[in-house]
Design an enzyme around this catalytic site. Structure first.
Site, PDB file in Angstrom:
ATOM      1  N   TYR A   1       4.772  -2.336  -1.664  1.00 31.30           N
ATOM      2  CA  TYR A   1       5.032  -1.714  -0.651  1.00 31.30           C
ATOM      3  C   TYR A   1       5.691  -2.535   0.727  1.00 31.30           C
ATOM      4  O   TYR A   1       6.438  -2.027   1.513  1.00 31.30           O
ATOM      5  CB  TYR A   1       4.251  -0.680  -0.306  1.00 31.30           C
ATOM      6  CG  TYR A   1       4.795   0.355   0.534  1.00 31.30           C
ATOM      7  CD1 TYR A   1       5.678   1.474  -0.076  1.00 31.30           C
ATOM      8  CD2 TYR A   1       4.801   0.462   2.033  1.00 31.30           C
ATOM      9  CE1 TYR A   1       6.449   2.424   0.678  1.00 31.30           C
ATOM     10  CE2 TYR A   1       5.300   1.416   2.657  1.00 31.30           C
ATOM     11  CZ  TYR A   1       6.155   2.502   1.982  1.00 31.30           C
ATOM     12  OH  TYR A   1       6.747   3.480   2.909  1.00 31.30           O
TER      13      TYR A   1
ATOM     14  N   GLY B   1       0.874  -1.098   0.101  1.00 33.44           N
ATOM     15  CA  GLY B   1      -0.066   0.024  -0.106  1.00 33.44           C
ATOM     16  C   GLY B   1       1.075   1.363  -0.075  1.00 33.44           C
ATOM     17  O   GLY B   1       1.214   1.627  -1.211  1.00 33.44           O
TER      18      GLY B   1
ATOM     19  N   HIS C   1       2.018  -7.916 -11.141  1.00 30.57           N
ATOM     20  CA  HIS C   1       2.564  -7.477  -9.935  1.00 30.57           C
ATOM     21  C   HIS C   1       2.002  -8.177  -8.666  1.00 30.57           C
ATOM     22  O   HIS C   1       2.987  -8.459  -7.793  1.00 30.57           O
ATOM     23  CB  HIS C   1       1.824  -6.086  -9.549  1.00 30.57           C
ATOM     24  CG  HIS C   1       2.387  -5.235  -8.611  1.00 30.57           C
ATOM     25  ND1 HIS C   1       3.905  -4.716  -8.737  1.00 30.57           N
ATOM     26  CD2 HIS C   1       1.683  -4.906  -7.331  1.00 30.57           C
ATOM     27  CE1 HIS C   1       3.862  -4.033  -7.408  1.00 30.57           C
ATOM     28  NE2 HIS C   1       2.834  -3.817  -6.751  1.00 30.57           N
TER      29      HIS C   1
END
Length: 930
Positions: free
Chosen positions: A215, A119, A486
């Site tokens: 992240y 995030g 991803h």
């Protein structure tokens, strides 16, 4: 797929009472776990009450499973506030939500893995557990389906929603949300782990790994670093047994992340040569806040190139569903309010950046958000006990700022490498947001020394990606995942919003990328993976070996023995292997005569069969006696050091103990025996419709559980014919057309498995003539060849049998090798045939060898070498001659896990091939039939 459990009115009151008590339970955990008075037994009993309160039962829409899972809150302790200098309160305000799944098998011996989503501000429950790698995946109708590639197949998996403000995790102090950043997230997560291990102390000594994506390239290394630092000064009560971590498509170094993103877009024809030149030459990657107006123009052009495709999976079609467009825009706005704070500063100032999709599937995300906002789901998960003032969202809508986010994590990664941690970095190679180029640039910047150069790695015979390993410290491995975007655990091409062709997320499977659980298995067993890679590399050179015969057919036989020597010796070494052992076996495989390697293969197989027979005795005999009890007791009284290489074959000459009485067996059905065998050895076999997409595939053989490379997966049952008795084979001479259960050994021995069928429900004398009436696990009718064989085969004369039958165990779960199918086109086999000469002096084991000999049994002269017998005429070693039973087993050529067993049937080039047959290797087939 099983439907979820329905809550009947009788249970509603009970569930509400349990739900209402959760907040009391949360605040009681610290006192119970840390109590200094009372004995350990009472504290454990109290902890058991807490754990059971967190146990998830009656989760709406959940299919039945055999493993337990737990969910609830862990309140962060008071002392944690010392790590948050902005907090003025001396009391704890924070409670983090978790969802924990035991491993599906052998949970007590498997490691623990913590999964964190990125995030920042996105939920590991909503994404990691419910959309990617958890055992349950949310569907549009509010039910859950089983994820065939769940990571809890190889580890115990813990999902954590952190920091506060994410998902169900909360704080009673609104100021806590204003002080969030990387440092607070790491400190909160560490405090959570210390307290969680108090609640689940059985997992405290397990090997512990952390994993995450995007992240989480910040979260994971920083949490690992904090654990490493605290462990230096920790007491036994707070020590965490951290062994390594794994991050995927991870944000780890700002300048290389940005440069790699532009280079990837250019190399994949998304941007022009000129735009790429302008970006590289007019933008300053090292000082992202100091850009010219020309650079900003180029950035806008770059973002425009991605406006009509998904940057998180460049080959995936974008969702065009009008019904979901409004909700998706709102969701993107929520997500981007956080993402803009930590995305590349070169891009966040441009409006187009905030229009890009989040990278998670928007359709599935909607289903998940609706599911976790249901009150019955929250009650079952013991969630939202304080009645939060905002709805549940996969990415937080209450986190408005992020106070610290370092540009680079490379120094932290290098520090932990030197500390001895095992580190894996993986990259889905169709991701344009944190592309493979960015990760390669970042790794290159660390200046690591290569241990094993760039090479392919495989999953189910397909190239799954490429991998390179580095020498420093505990070792860093970089692996790409072919065809994945991803979010590697969940990402595959989407056809449209209503039909998702994602491995594990829909009805279809895909060979476009491997299950990410394969990567986790490699991480957890990376040393063994490295050793096995050495074997794989050597296997590729077999046909070039000058010591092998020049006769094509003999050459192929010797190459097979060479491979079997490597696989079965590797299996025998087990997890105690070191590189010296591996090198010794490879050296033997390249120098030792084939006859010596054949001896070793027989020894390796025989030990596995003996272990299997002992497990079966344990299940079926009321008073279990060890097979070869004399040898076992001799080894216990005279322990010897572990041996490797051909020294395996040098054993003791203690004779086998003979037992003439037929023991009474326990009254267990075949299905019960099969399941209990799986509990003992880790796997069993099932028969069910093949997954091969061909109408003639019929039934298939499936491994249920897990086995290592070199393991004996199945044994080939049935009647054994020597060449002198070929004419008695049913349907002879057109046996190929009339009996699909025939198989031939290299020496000409034929085994007919047709009469055995699927075995039976008893231990009894089998004469090789009768077909057992009960065929468990069979789904569907007989195949055409089965009926044809029954019509045309003439009854056998009892006098043609060389004996009056043998006492055999019909419930043998591994006596199903004849159901293994030939692989589909472009799919590699995962087992290979191995000849096995069973010594008939092993009376205690004979009942589990599902074969009888047709005709007069040939007296094959054998010589004893070590603890086994081999057909080696003229040997100088003394010993009595004994007869053998010449049968076959199937040996795994790689680690297998819950998949169809596929065997390469080598059919003659001179005969018309059936429609289902596509040669695996034409040249190999040519050698076999030369």
């Amino acid at each position: 797929m099983a439907m979820g459990l329905l809550l009947v009115p009788l249970f509603n009151l009970l569930l509400i009472l349990i739900w209402c008590t959760q907040i009391l339970v949360v605040f009681a955990v610290e006192d119970i776990a840390g109590a200094g008075n009372g004995n350990g037994t009472s504290r454990e009993a109290e902890l058991e009450v807490i754990r059971e309160a967190d146990r998830v039962i009656n989760l709406p829409g959940q299919p039945p499973v055999s493993f337990p899972h737990y969910a609830g809150y862990v309140q962060l302790p008071n002392y944690h506030n010392s790590h948050n200098t902005s907090s003025s309160s001396s009391s704890s305000n924070k409670a983090l939500f978790y969802w924990f799944f035991h491993a599906q098998q052998n949970a007590s011996s498997k490691p623990l893995l913590l999964w964190l989503n990125g995030g920042p501000g996105c939920s590991s429950v909503a994404y990691g557990a419910a959309q990617e790698l958890g055992p349950f995946l949310v569907r549009s109708n509010g039910t859950l389906i089983l994820n065939n590639f769940s990571w809890n197949k190889v580890a115990n998996v813990l999902f954590l929603e952190a920091p506060v403000g994410v998902g169900f995790s909360y704080t009673n102090n609104s100021k806590d949300v204003e002080t969030l950043g990387d440092a607070v997230t790491a400190a909160d997560s560490y405090a959570f782990l210390v307290e969680w291990f108090k609640r689940f102390p059985a997992f405290k000594s397990r090997e512990f790994y952390i994993s995450g994506e995007s992240y989480a390239g910040h979260y994971v290394p920083q949490l690992a670093d904090l654990i490493y630092q605290r462990n230096k000064h920790s007491s036994s009560s707070s020590y965490i047994n951290l062994k390594g971590f794994m991050i995927g498509n991870a944000v780890i170094n700002g300048p290389t992340d940005s440069r790699g993103m532009f280079d990837y877009a250019w190399s994949h024809a998304i941007i022009s040569d000129q735009l790429h030149y302008n970006l590289v030459n007019e933008c300053d990657f090292a000082h992202e806040n100091n850009q010219t107006e020309h650079c900003n123009d180029h950035m806008r052009a770059f973002l425009q190139a991605y406006s009509d495709i998904d940057i998180y999976g460049i080959y995936a079609p974008v969702c065009l569903s009008s019904s979901s467009s409004d909700s998706n825009k709102a969701k993107a706005s929520t997500y981007n309010s956080i993402r803009l704070l930590v995305a590349p500063r070169l891009l966040t100032q441009h409006e187009l950046w905030h229009r890009l999709p989040s990278g998670y599937d928007p359709c599935t995300e909607n289903y998940v958000e609706q599911y976790f906002n249901r009150e019955d789901v929250q009650r079952a998960l013991h969630a939202n006990v304080t009645k939060l003032s905002y709805p549940y969202t996969p990415c937080s809508g209450v986190i408005k700022g992020w106070n610290d986010s370092p540009d680079t994590l490379l120094p932290v990664i290098q520090k932990l490498l030197k500390a001895g941690l095992r580190i894996w970095i993986y990259s889905g190679d169709t991701d344009g947001r944190v592309p493979v180029t960015s990760t390669r640039y970042s790794i290159k910047k660390m200046g690591l020394r290569v241990k094993q150069e760039w090479r392919a790695w495989f999953d189910e015979g397909q190239v799954a990606g490429w991998v390179e390993t580095y020498q420093e410290g505990g070792g860093l491995t970089f692996a790409t995942v072919r065809g994945a975007g991803h979010q590697v655990p969940a990402f595959a091409p989407r056809r449209n919003c209503s039909r998702i062709a994602v491995v594990g997320l829909g009805e279809e499977s895909s060979f476009l990328h491997p299950p990410s659980s394969s990567l986790l298995s490699l991480l957890l067993n990376s040393e063994m993976a490295f050793l096995f890679h050495k074997f794989q590399e050597f296997v590729k050179t077999l046909a070039k070996n000058s010591m092998l015969s020049k006769n094509p057919r003999q050459l192929q036989f010797e190459a097979d023995i060479n491979r079997l020597f490597l696989y079965t010796s590797y299996n025998r070494l087990g997890r105690n292997a070191d590189e010296a052992d591996v090198d010794e076996i490879i050296d033997m495989a390249s120098k030792a005569p084939v006859a010596d390697q054949q001896k070793q293969v027989q020894e390796n197989i025989h030990l596995q069969i003996k272990s299997f027979c002992m497990s079966m005795d344990k299940l079926l005999l009321p008073d279990v006696k060890k097979i070869n009890e004399g040898i076992e007791s001799s080894e216990q009284s005279n322990p010897a050091p572990r041996q490797s290489g051909l020294s395996f074959a040098i054993g003791r000459n203690t004779p086998s103990v003979k037992h003439h009485d037929v023991p009474e067996t326990r009254p267990l059905g075949r299905a019960d025996v099969s399941q209990r065998l799986k509990d003992l050895i880790g796997y069993t076999l099932d028969i069910k419709p093949s997954q091969i997409p061909h109408k003639e595939a019929g039934q298939g053989l499936f491994l249920n559980g897990e086995c290592d490379v070199g393991a004996v997966v199945a044994v080939y049952p049935g009647v054994i014919y020597s060449p002198a008795y070929y004419r008695y084979i049913p349907g002879y001479p057109r046996v190929n057309a009339q009996n699909s259960y025939l198989i031939t050994r290299y020496d000409g021995t034929v085994i007919n498995a047709q009469p055995w069928g699927s075995g039976g429900e008893t231990r009894d004398f089998w004469d090789g003539l009768t077909v057992p009436e009960i065929r468990p696990n069979m789904q569907g009718g007989e195949k055409g060849p089965d009926r044809f064989w029954k019509l045309l085969s003439k009854p056998l004369d009892q006098r043609q049998l060389g004996n009056r039958g043998n006492l055999l165990e019909g419930r043998n779960p591994l006596a199903l090798a004849h159901f293994a199918n030939h692989p589909a086109k472009d799919v590699a086999p995962n087992v290979m045939i191995c000849p096995y000469d069973f010594p008939l002096t092993e009376n205690e084991m004979r009942v589990y060898i599902p074969n009888v000999v047709f005709g007069d049994a040939e007296e094959v002269k054998m010589k004893r070498f070590g603890s086994f017998w081999f057909k080696l005429g003229g040997s100088r070693n003394g010993g009595s001659d004994i007869p053998v039973l010449k049968t076959l087993v199937l040996v795994a050529t790689r680690a297998l896990s819950d998949e169809e067993v596929l065997l390469n049937y080598r059919l003659s080039n001179s005969k018309r091939r059936p429609g289902w047959y596509t040669p695996v290797d034409e040249e190999e087939d040519r050698r076999r039939w030369s």
